[in-house]
Design a protein around this motif. Sequence first.
Motif, PDB file in Angstrom:
ATOM      1  N   VAL A  43       0.837  -1.208   0.000  1.00 56.45           N
ATOM      2  CA  VAL A  43       0.000   0.000   0.000  1.00 56.45           C
ATOM      3  C   VAL A  43       0.870   1.254   0.000  1.00 56.45           C
ATOM      4  N   GLY A  44       2.122   1.079  -0.426  1.00 61.15           N
ATOM      5  CA  GLY A  44       2.973   2.238  -0.654  1.00 61.15           C
ATOM      6  C   GLY A  44       3.737   2.735   0.559  1.00 61.15           C
ATOM      7  N   ARG A  45       3.722   1.965   1.667  1.00 61.78           N
ATOM      8  CA  ARG A  45       4.487   2.392   2.832  1.00 61.78           C
ATOM      9  C   ARG A  45       5.821   1.643   2.886  1.00 61.78           C
ATOM     10  N   LEU A  46       6.684   2.035   3.820  1.00 61.29           N
ATOM     11  CA  LEU A  46       7.977   1.373   3.965  1.00 61.29           C
ATOM     12  C   LEU A  46       7.890   0.254   4.997  1.00 61.29           C
ATOM     13  N   PRO A  47       8.785  -0.755   4.915  1.00 62.73           N
ATOM     14  CA  PRO A  47       8.838  -1.753   5.991  1.00 62.73           C
ATOM     15  C   PRO A  47       9.100  -1.071   7.336  1.00 62.73           C
ATOM     16  N   ALA A  48       8.571  -1.662   8.419  1.00 63.18           N
ATOM     17  CA  ALA A  48       8.664  -1.027   9.737  1.00 63.18           C
ATOM     18  C   ALA A  48      10.111  -0.790  10.153  1.00 63.18           C
ATOM     19  N   CYS A  49      11.000  -1.758   9.855  1.00 66.88           N
ATOM     20  CA  CYS A  49      12.405  -1.619  10.280  1.00 66.88           C
ATOM     21  C   CYS A  49      13.080  -0.458   9.561  1.00 66.88           C
ATOM     22  N   VAL A  50      12.676  -0.227   8.301  1.00 70.93           N
ATOM     23  CA  VAL A  50      13.270   0.857   7.510  1.00 70.93           C
ATOM     24  C   VAL A  50      12.773   2.197   8.037  1.00 70.93           C
ATOM     25  N   GLU A  51      11.471   2.243   8.296  1.00 71.10           N
ATOM     26  CA  GLU A  51      10.868   3.516   8.704  1.00 71.10           C
ATOM     27  C   GLU A  51      11.364   3.975  10.072  1.00 71.10           C
ATOM     28  N   THR A  52      11.604   2.986  10.974  1.00 69.51           N
ATOM     29  CA  THR A  52      11.883   3.376  12.359  1.00 69.51           C
ATOM     30  C   THR A  52      13.347   3.690  12.624  1.00 69.51           C
ATOM     31  N   CYS A  53      14.249   3.271  11.758  1.00 73.06           N
ATOM     32  CA  CYS A  53      15.689   3.364  12.058  1.00 73.06           C
ATOM     33  C   CYS A  53      16.130   4.818  12.226  1.00 73.06           C
ATOM     34  N   PRO A  54      16.699   5.173  13.394  1.00 76.17           N
ATOM     35  CA  PRO A  54      17.057   6.577  13.638  1.00 76.17           C
ATOM     36  C   PRO A  54      18.240   7.051  12.799  1.00 76.17           C
ATOM     37  N   THR A  55      19.092   6.101  12.334  1.00 73.49           N
ATOM     38  CA  THR A  55      20.264   6.529  11.564  1.00 73.49           C
ATOM     39  C   THR A  55      20.167   6.126  10.089  1.00 73.49           C
ATOM     40  N   LYS A  56      19.004   5.672   9.696  1.00 73.86           N
ATOM     41  CA  LYS A  56      18.738   5.286   8.301  1.00 73.86           C
ATOM     42  C   LYS A  56      19.768   4.286   7.764  1.00 73.86           C
ATOM     43  N   VAL A  57      19.916   3.183   8.495  1.00 71.71           N
ATOM     44  CA  VAL A  57      20.813   2.110   8.049  1.00 71.71           C
ATOM     45  C   VAL A  57      20.251   1.444   6.800  1.00 71.71           C
ATOM     46  N   ARG A  58      18.931   1.166   6.834  1.00 69.98           N
ATOM     47  CA  ARG A  58      18.313   0.410   5.741  1.00 69.98           C
ATOM     48  C   ARG A  58      17.628   1.346   4.742  1.00 69.98           C
ATOM     49  N   VAL A  59      17.816   1.005   3.457  1.00 69.71           N
ATOM     50  CA  VAL A  59      17.057   1.677   2.397  1.00 69.71           C
ATOM     51  C   VAL A  59      16.320   0.593   1.628  1.00 69.71           C
ATOM     52  N   PHE A  60      15.008   0.752   1.474  1.00 72.08           N
ATOM     53  CA  PHE A  60      14.204  -0.253   0.799  1.00 72.08           C
ATOM     54  C   PHE A  60      13.791   0.250  -0.573  1.00 72.08           C
ATOM     55  N   GLY A  61      13.699  -0.647  -1.558  1.00 70.54           N
ATOM     56  CA  GLY A  61      13.220  -0.198  -2.863  1.00 70.54           C
ATOM     57  C   GLY A  61      13.192  -1.304  -3.898  1.00 70.54           C
ATOM     58  N   ASP A  62      12.961  -0.863  -5.148  1.00 71.71           N
ATOM     59  CA  ASP A  62      12.763  -1.780  -6.271  1.00 71.71           C
ATOM     60  C   ASP A  62      14.004  -1.745  -7.166  1.00 71.71           C
ATOM     61  N   LEU A  63      14.676  -2.877  -7.287  1.00 66.29           N
ATOM     62  CA  LEU A  63      15.899  -2.912  -8.094  1.00 66.29           C
ATOM     63  C   LEU A  63      15.599  -2.879  -9.591  1.00 66.29           C
ATOM     64  N   ASN A  64      14.338  -3.176  -9.963  1.00 65.37           N
ATOM     65  CA  ASN A  64      13.992  -3.105 -11.385  1.00 65.37           C
ATOM     66  C   ASN A  64      13.823  -1.662 -11.858  1.00 65.37           C
ATOM     67  N   ASP A  65      13.761  -0.741 -10.911  1.00 65.22           N
ATOM     68  CA  ASP A  65      13.667   0.687 -11.258  1.00 65.22           C
ATOM     69  C   ASP A  65      15.059   1.296 -11.135  1.00 65.22           C
ATOM     70  N   PRO A  66      15.692   1.644 -12.259  1.00 65.16           N
ATOM     71  CA  PRO A  66      17.076   2.131 -12.192  1.00 65.16           C
ATOM     72  C   PRO A  66      17.216   3.459 -11.443  1.00 65.16           C
ATOM     73  N   CYS A  67      16.102   4.143 -11.250  1.00 61.96           N
ATOM     74  CA  CYS A  67      16.181   5.431 -10.551  1.00 61.96           C
ATOM     75  C   CYS A  67      15.835   5.321  -9.062  1.00 61.96           C
ATOM     76  N   SER A  68      15.494   4.105  -8.601  1.00 64.46           N
ATOM     77  CA  SER A  68      15.172   3.957  -7.181  1.00 64.46           C
ATOM     78  C   SER A  68      16.435   4.182  -6.357  1.00 64.46           C
TER      79      SER A  68
END
Lengths: 383, 184
Positions: free
Chosen positions: B131-156
């Motif tokens: 539904v267009g939101r981020l995984p909970a672990c990605v959203e909550t991380c205070p130092t932005k360790v994780r970045v989530f996205g689509d590898l089929n999109d070269p601009c992600s």
Amino acid sequence: MPSFLKHRPSLPVWFVLLGIGCVIGIAGVINVLVHGHAEVYNVTREIPWGILIATYVFLVVSSTGLCLISSLGHVFGIAKFEFIGKRAIILAILTLLCGFGTIAMELNHPIRMGIYAILSPNFHSAIWWMGTLYGIYLILLCGEFYFLMKGMHKGAFAMGMLGFVAAISAHSNLGAVFGLLEARPFWHGSFLPIYFILSALVSGGAIVSMIVYFSHKDSGEEMPQKYDDFIQTIAKLQTLFLWMLVFFVVWKIIPGVYGHPPEKYEATMAMLTGPLAFNFWFFEVLLGLVVPVGLLLNPGTRNAIGVMYAGLSATIGIFFMRYDLVVAGQLVSMREDAANLVNGLLQYTPSLTEVAIVVGAISLCLLLYTLAERLLPLNPDEH
Amino acid sequence: MENKRFAIVLDSRRCIDCKACTVACKAENNVPLGTDNYRNWVDEGKLRGHYPNLGQSFTPSQCQHCGNAPCAHVCPTKATEINPDGIVHVVADKCIGCKYCQTACPYNARYYNEDIGAVDKCTFCSQRIYVGRLPACVETCPTKVRVFGDLNDPCSEVSRLLAKYPSRVLKEAQGTKPFLFYLI
């Protein structure tokens, strides 16, 4: 040999002992049904397979071994082996059923297994093949037993032949359940499917030695000539199987330590000097190999009772071989920085409930066999 | 989802071992209490050096959503499924609790969830990302360790990070083709 070692327990004592074992097992089963696996089993997310899986393997190895040894008689035509056919096959059926019972207590959803193994089979899964092949094997064993009881030798031969093929397929596939796991270097490879077949022969030889001794009417060393001849033959065969097993144990250990291969080395050392060392040296090596080989090679003990004790000792040793194989493969953490390691290894000790179910399964198997021995005409000339 | 290949890129040097990702994941996915029950974790590396020159690294991780997933190969009832977008998930009703997947997974990413009666694992919070939101672990991380996205999109962002920086995957030699990438 001290005289108390030469006498079997009397039948009432035997039934009481097995009855107590079955009650312990029932208590274990009730405990897990009431409280759930997580509460009463000591298996963890890192070591999900414990003593129940090891016991399952032990029981089905015994079944396969009995089938293979008995097939020497009514499939491969070695006349001496024909007279153990019925006993070996009924015990093969009982050990297999008790093995199924043990794994059913380990599975969280045995009923779902029955449904989805058919509705949603995964032909890539060694466990799917394990269930299917052992199912076929059980049907063939039952058919073989029926024909043997009816004295229909052609039918018994056909079923025995198919059962032999099913036993080899199912059992080598059981080795593959472990051997196909690339993530577990201690198990991975083609060694285990081959080793499982060989160790089944040792199991079968050991158990046949015991049932021949216990099934004949008189206690002590004097036996009819036919029994005595068979004992001498099985003693020689069993010595050969045990030496082959020594070879397999040695060649399991050496590649595990040579050059310290990652993960395999730690698992092997867990057996040689770590938490499984007592199991390995005392049960596997001493009781499983040294004592039986000693009893079988010494002409003074190569008699009915000596061969029986060799079988008993080897069977106890083989139980621990199964346990150590299953547990050692999981002691090395999949994550090297995991926080819960002791001396670099994960830990597992079976819970009382797990042990109770093991005691129950083995007692039930022996109880059913004792009843079969008393109620069914299992001698070769009886139909 | 069709035509997507989801992945997470991690910059583990940013991790401060606060374990907010684990807490957020447990809350979002109703993971039961208990030390064995978690979908993601932070491994604490050994202490490096000698006082006063010390260092320690932390490695946050979870299911690698492998391109060649051993858990799916071994499952006897096909309870482990792989979506076209790469998400590996368990169909709870089909799970028989044999735990073969747990022994097959080289990352120890799975546990048995008594509440749902099946083996459970990270799903990249599919209930959120579809539904267009981020995984909970990605959203909550205070130092932005994780970045989530689509590898089929070269601009992600994940594609751009992997193009810009070298990266590694865990246990590459296992041949599992993980889709969690750690920036070097």
